[in-house]
Design a protein around this motif. Sequence first.
Motif, PDB file in Angstrom:
ATOM      1  N   ARG A   1     -42.900   5.998 -35.250  1.00 42.10           N
ATOM      2  CA  ARG A   1     -41.585   6.213 -34.655  1.00 42.10           C
ATOM      3  C   ARG A   1     -41.301   5.245 -33.508  1.00 42.10           C
ATOM      4  NH1 ARG A   1     -41.218  12.448 -33.258  1.00 42.10           N
ATOM      5  NH2 ARG A   1     -39.097  11.783 -32.680  1.00 42.10           N
ATOM      6  N   THR A   2     -42.330   4.580 -32.999  1.00 41.00           N
ATOM      7  CA  THR A   2     -42.123   3.637 -31.890  1.00 41.00           C
ATOM      8  C   THR A   2     -41.772   2.240 -32.387  1.00 41.00           C
ATOM      9  OG1 THR A   2     -44.421   2.822 -31.719  1.00 41.00           O
ATOM     10  CG2 THR A   2     -43.897   4.912 -30.609  1.00 41.00           C
ATOM     11  N   LEU A   3     -41.918   1.994 -33.685  1.00 46.55           N
ATOM     12  CA  LEU A   3     -41.690   0.651 -34.212  1.00 46.55           C
ATOM     13  C   LEU A   3     -40.198   0.297 -34.215  1.00 46.55           C
ATOM     14  CD1 LEU A   3     -44.138   0.727 -37.257  1.00 46.55           C
ATOM     15  CD2 LEU A   3     -44.569  -0.187 -34.964  1.00 46.55           C
ATOM     16  N   ASN A   4     -39.904  -0.966 -33.993  1.00 45.03           N
ATOM     17  CA  ASN A   4     -38.522  -1.451 -33.998  1.00 45.03           C
ATOM     18  C   ASN A   4     -38.108  -1.740 -35.438  1.00 45.03           C
ATOM     19  OD1 ASN A   4     -36.014  -2.450 -33.328  1.00 45.03           O
ATOM     20  ND2 ASN A   4     -36.790  -4.453 -32.699  1.00 45.03           N
ATOM     21  N   LEU A   5     -37.896  -0.682 -36.201  1.00 43.93           N
ATOM     22  CA  LEU A   5     -37.630  -0.831 -37.630  1.00 43.93           C
ATOM     23  C   LEU A   5     -36.294  -1.517 -37.905  1.00 43.93           C
ATOM     24  CD1 LEU A   5     -38.901   2.690 -38.764  1.00 43.93           C
ATOM     25  CD2 LEU A   5     -40.079   0.509 -39.041  1.00 43.93           C
ATOM     26  N   SER A   6     -35.391  -1.506 -36.939  1.00 44.57           N
ATOM     27  CA  SER A   6     -34.079  -2.139 -37.144  1.00 44.57           C
ATOM     28  C   SER A   6     -34.208  -3.651 -37.325  1.00 44.57           C
ATOM     29  CB  SER A   6     -33.145  -1.839 -35.975  1.00 44.57           C
ATOM     30  OG  SER A   6     -33.668  -2.377 -34.771  1.00 44.57           O
ATOM     31  N   SER A   7     -35.335  -4.211 -36.899  1.00 41.82           N
ATOM     32  CA  SER A   7     -35.529  -5.662 -37.024  1.00 41.82           C
ATOM     33  C   SER A   7     -36.229  -6.044 -38.322  1.00 41.82           C
ATOM     34  CB  SER A   7     -36.367  -6.173 -35.837  1.00 41.82           C
ATOM     35  OG  SER A   7     -37.692  -5.657 -35.908  1.00 41.82           O
ATOM     36  N   TYR A   8     -36.611  -5.036 -39.127  1.00 41.79           N
ATOM     37  CA  TYR A   8     -37.376  -5.304 -40.343  1.00 41.79           C
ATOM     38  C   TYR A   8     -36.465  -5.638 -41.522  1.00 41.79           C
ATOM     39  CZ  TYR A   8     -41.538  -3.335 -38.069  1.00 41.79           C
ATOM     40  OH  TYR A   8     -42.584  -3.096 -37.221  1.00 41.79           O
ATOM     41  N   ALA A   9     -36.923  -6.534 -42.349  1.00 41.17           N
ATOM     42  CA  ALA A   9     -36.242  -6.832 -43.599  1.00 41.17           C
ATOM     43  C   ALA A   9     -36.916  -6.036 -44.711  1.00 41.17           C
ATOM     44  CB  ALA A   9     -36.317  -8.319 -43.911  1.00 41.17           C
ATOM     45  N   PRO A  10     -36.160  -5.526 -45.680  1.00 44.65           N
ATOM     46  CA  PRO A  10     -36.772  -4.805 -46.798  1.00 44.65           C
ATOM     47  C   PRO A  10     -37.884  -5.636 -47.443  1.00 44.65           C
ATOM     48  CG  PRO A  10     -34.396  -4.545 -46.875  1.00 44.65           C
ATOM     49  CD  PRO A  10     -34.681  -5.554 -45.798  1.00 44.65           C
ATOM     50  N   GLY A  11     -39.010  -4.966 -47.703  1.00 43.85           N
ATOM     51  CA  GLY A  11     -40.161  -5.662 -48.277  1.00 43.85           C
ATOM     52  C   GLY A  11     -41.232  -5.991 -47.256  1.00 43.85           C
ATOM     53  N   LYS A  12     -40.919  -5.801 -45.963  1.00 33.63           N
ATOM     54  CA  LYS A  12     -41.923  -6.074 -44.928  1.00 33.63           C
ATOM     55  C   LYS A  12     -43.049  -5.044 -45.008  1.00 33.63           C
ATOM     56  CE  LYS A  12     -42.616  -6.315 -39.887  1.00 33.63           C
ATOM     57  NZ  LYS A  12     -43.250  -7.647 -39.821  1.00 33.63           N
ATOM     58  N   ASN A  13     -44.287  -5.523 -44.945  1.00 32.95           N
ATOM     59  CA  ASN A  13     -45.466  -4.647 -44.954  1.00 32.95           C
ATOM     60  C   ASN A  13     -46.201  -4.741 -43.634  1.00 32.95           C
ATOM     61  OD1 ASN A  13     -44.983  -3.940 -47.620  1.00 32.95           O
ATOM     62  ND2 ASN A  13     -46.315  -5.534 -48.441  1.00 32.95           N
ATOM     63  N   MET A  14     -46.849  -3.657 -43.263  1.00 31.35           N
ATOM     64  CA  MET A  14     -47.737  -3.670 -42.099  1.00 31.35           C
ATOM     65  C   MET A  14     -48.947  -2.796 -42.414  1.00 31.35           C
ATOM     66  SD  MET A  14     -45.388  -1.277 -39.680  1.00 31.35           S
ATOM     67  CE  MET A  14     -43.988  -1.225 -40.781  1.00 31.35           C
ATOM     68  N   SER A  15     -50.077  -3.142 -41.823  1.00 31.94           N
ATOM     69  CA  SER A  15     -51.307  -2.384 -42.049  1.00 31.94           C
ATOM     70  C   SER A  15     -51.714  -1.665 -40.774  1.00 31.94           C
ATOM     71  CB  SER A  15     -52.439  -3.316 -42.492  1.00 31.94           C
ATOM     72  OG  SER A  15     -52.158  -3.863 -43.754  1.00 31.94           O
ATOM     73  N   LEU A  16     -52.112  -0.411 -40.913  1.00 33.31           N
ATOM     74  CA  LEU A  16     -52.587   0.396 -39.793  1.00 33.31           C
ATOM     75  C   LEU A  16     -53.961   0.972 -40.150  1.00 33.31           C
ATOM     76  CD1 LEU A  16     -49.323   2.445 -39.111  1.00 33.31           C
ATOM     77  CD2 LEU A  16     -50.076   0.408 -37.885  1.00 33.31           C
ATOM     78  N   THR A  17     -54.847   1.040 -39.163  1.00 34.36           N
ATOM     79  CA  THR A  17     -56.168   1.619 -39.397  1.00 34.36           C
ATOM     80  C   THR A  17     -56.190   3.049 -38.888  1.00 34.36           C
ATOM     81  OG1 THR A  17     -57.211  -0.548 -39.174  1.00 34.36           O
ATOM     82  CG2 THR A  17     -58.643   1.362 -39.024  1.00 34.36           C
ATOM     83  N   VAL A  18     -56.507   3.980 -39.793  1.00 34.94           N
ATOM     84  CA  VAL A  18     -56.537   5.402 -39.464  1.00 34.94           C
ATOM     85  C   VAL A  18     -57.958   5.915 -39.669  1.00 34.94           C
ATOM     86  CG1 VAL A  18     -55.631   7.684 -40.019  1.00 34.94           C
ATOM     87  CG2 VAL A  18     -54.143   5.687 -40.179  1.00 34.94           C
TER      88      VAL A  18
END
Length: 249
Positions: free
Chosen positions: A149-166
């Motif tokens: 919820r803290t990510l600036n998703l408004s700047s993302y283009a469709p298709g953008k991927n990110m990896s998170l370690t859980v």
Amino acid sequence: MLPSWAFSQNSAFKAGEKLSFTASYNMSGVLTELAQVNMETSEVKTSKATLLRLKCTATTYSKWDSFFKIRDLYESYVSPTSVKPYLYKRDIYEGGYTKFVQYKYSHSKGTVESLIRKKKKGGGTYDQNKTLNISSSTKDIVSTIYYLRTLNLSSYAPGKNMSLTVLFDNKPTEIVISYLGKETINTNIGSKTCYKLAISIKNSNVLKGTNDNLLWLTADENKIPVFAKFKVAVGNGELKIKSATGLKN
């Protein structure tokens, strides 16, 4: 080097927020409401810092308790600004199965002190203690959900991927988040334009299908999770928001 999105600062939620959801599961081809899920935030002061307690509970409705009773508690104590976790607890009861998990993070050392407590077959419990090595961005499942919820998703283009370690069950697991674009959906708190995300686990088949595990966050400053769909080996289900109070924005 960490990507720029790894340094997001929280402007989406504060202490006192309460989100309530209904959880449905596909039983014999019919989505059936089985449980209530609550997500709550509160302020906790320690001798060293003021933290946010992120508390998530899942409780089956009473009429389903005799079928498969669930009383789950997940909570993470995090920095209010960076959502970096310092303590995580998971205490679950699912159909007679119980398990307690605790992580104490030491970010300066890059380690987690892990405790897993299980029932013995003959009665009583036994503890498993381990020291785990983690990266600076490793989180637990609860802090990860709020961190999205803290990510600036408004700047993302469709298709953008990110990896998170859980960290889950003592295993660092790489989760891939794919931004699919915006979509307007009807919810119990009104019609909402949302950021639509697909979630998958790298090198794992726990989550089934491509784009079958989806999360909708409101496309506003609160980025409230209002709808989720999941598909696992034993079936599929949905999470729908019922109410949202104590919002920051």
